[in-house]
Scaffold this motif. Structure first.
Motif, short mmCIF file in Angstrom:
data_model
loop_
_atom_site.label_atom_id
_atom_site.label_comp_id
_atom_site.label_asym_id
_atom_site.label_seq_id
_atom_site.Cartn_x
_atom_site.Cartn_y
_atom_site.Cartn_z
N UNK A 1 0.85 -1.18 0.00
CA UNK A 1 0.00 0.00 0.00
C UNK A 1 0.89 1.24 0.00
N UNK A 2 0.48 2.26 -0.73
CA UNK A 2 1.25 3.50 -0.80
C UNK A 2 0.30 4.69 -0.67
N UNK A 3 0.70 5.68 0.13
CA UNK A 3 -0.07 6.91 0.26
C UNK A 3 0.05 7.70 -1.04
N UNK A 4 -1.00 8.44 -1.37
CA UNK A 4 -0.95 9.23 -2.59
C UNK A 4 -1.83 10.46 -2.51
N UNK A 5 -1.50 11.45 -3.33
CA UNK A 5 -2.27 12.68 -3.45
C UNK A 5 -2.52 12.95 -4.93
N UNK A 6 -3.74 13.32 -5.26
CA UNK A 6 -4.07 13.74 -6.62
C UNK A 6 -4.36 15.23 -6.59
N UNK A 7 -3.59 16.00 -7.37
CA UNK A 7 -3.82 17.44 -7.49
C UNK A 7 -4.53 17.69 -8.81
N UNK A 8 -5.76 18.21 -8.76
CA UNK A 8 -6.58 18.40 -9.95
C UNK A 8 -6.81 19.88 -10.23
N UNK A 9 -6.83 20.22 -11.51
CA UNK A 9 -7.08 21.60 -11.94
C UNK A 9 -8.32 21.63 -12.82
N UNK A 10 -9.23 22.56 -12.51
CA UNK A 10 -10.44 22.77 -13.29
C UNK A 10 -10.44 24.20 -13.81
N UNK A 11 -10.89 24.37 -15.03
CA UNK A 11 -11.05 25.71 -15.61
C UNK A 11 -12.51 25.86 -16.00
N UNK A 12 -13.21 26.71 -15.29
CA UNK A 12 -14.66 26.79 -15.47
C UNK A 12 -15.28 25.46 -15.07
N UNK A 13 -16.05 24.86 -15.96
CA UNK A 13 -16.67 23.55 -15.71
C UNK A 13 -15.86 22.40 -16.32
N UNK A 14 -14.65 22.70 -16.83
CA UNK A 14 -13.86 21.72 -17.54
C UNK A 14 -12.68 21.23 -16.70
N UNK A 15 -12.51 19.91 -16.67
CA UNK A 15 -11.37 19.29 -16.01
C UNK A 15 -10.17 19.47 -16.93
N UNK A 16 -9.08 20.07 -16.43
CA UNK A 16 -7.93 20.39 -17.28
C UNK A 16 -6.71 19.52 -17.05
N UNK A 17 -6.40 19.18 -15.80
CA UNK A 17 -5.14 18.48 -15.55
C UNK A 17 -5.19 17.77 -14.20
N UNK A 18 -4.46 16.64 -14.10
CA UNK A 18 -4.35 15.96 -12.82
C UNK A 18 -2.92 15.43 -12.68
N UNK A 19 -2.33 15.65 -11.51
CA UNK A 19 -1.02 15.11 -11.18
C UNK A 19 -1.20 14.18 -9.99
N UNK A 20 -0.69 12.95 -10.13
CA UNK A 20 -0.77 11.97 -9.04
C UNK A 20 0.62 11.79 -8.46
N UNK A 21 0.71 11.92 -7.15
CA UNK A 21 1.98 11.77 -6.44
C UNK A 21 1.82 10.64 -5.44
N UNK A 22 2.64 9.59 -5.58
CA UNK A 22 2.58 8.46 -4.65
C UNK A 22 3.86 8.38 -3.86
N UNK A 23 3.72 8.14 -2.58
CA UNK A 23 4.89 7.96 -1.72
C UNK A 23 5.05 6.46 -1.51
N UNK A 24 5.73 5.80 -2.45
CA UNK A 24 5.86 4.35 -2.37
C UNK A 24 7.21 3.91 -1.80
N UNK A 25 8.08 4.82 -1.42
CA UNK A 25 9.37 4.46 -0.84
C UNK A 25 9.24 3.61 0.40
N UNK A 26 8.31 3.96 1.27
CA UNK A 26 8.08 3.19 2.50
C UNK A 26 7.57 1.80 2.16
#
Length: 66
Positions: free
Chosen positions: A33-58
């Motif tokens: 199991x690995x902790x993770x964060x998804x950073x999402x960007x929306x412009x108006x009503x449109x989904x524009x971008x998503x970055x997923x960061x996982x901390x899998x070192x542990x």
């Protein structure tokens, strides 16, 4: 007309099991199991971008100790 840009973050724990033939080694059946964060960007009503960061070192350190 100016569009409003919004950012949203989500937290999750990603779980996985090493099964099936998908790599250079045979399946081991180990789980992790690995902790993770998804950073999402929306412009108006449109989904524009998503970055997923996982901390899998542990997770990888834990797997290497077993």
């Amino acid at each position: 007309m100016t569009r409003k840009v919004r950012h949203r973050d989500g937290y999750a724990v990603f779980h996985g099991t090493h099964i099936g033939c998908s790599g250079p080694i045979d399946p081991t059946g180990t789980t992790g199991a690995a902790d993770g964060v998804c950073a999402m960007t929306f412009e108006g009503q449109t989904f524009r971008h998503m970055t997923t960061i996982r901390h899998d070192g542990r997770t990888l350190r834990k797997r290497s100790q077993t």
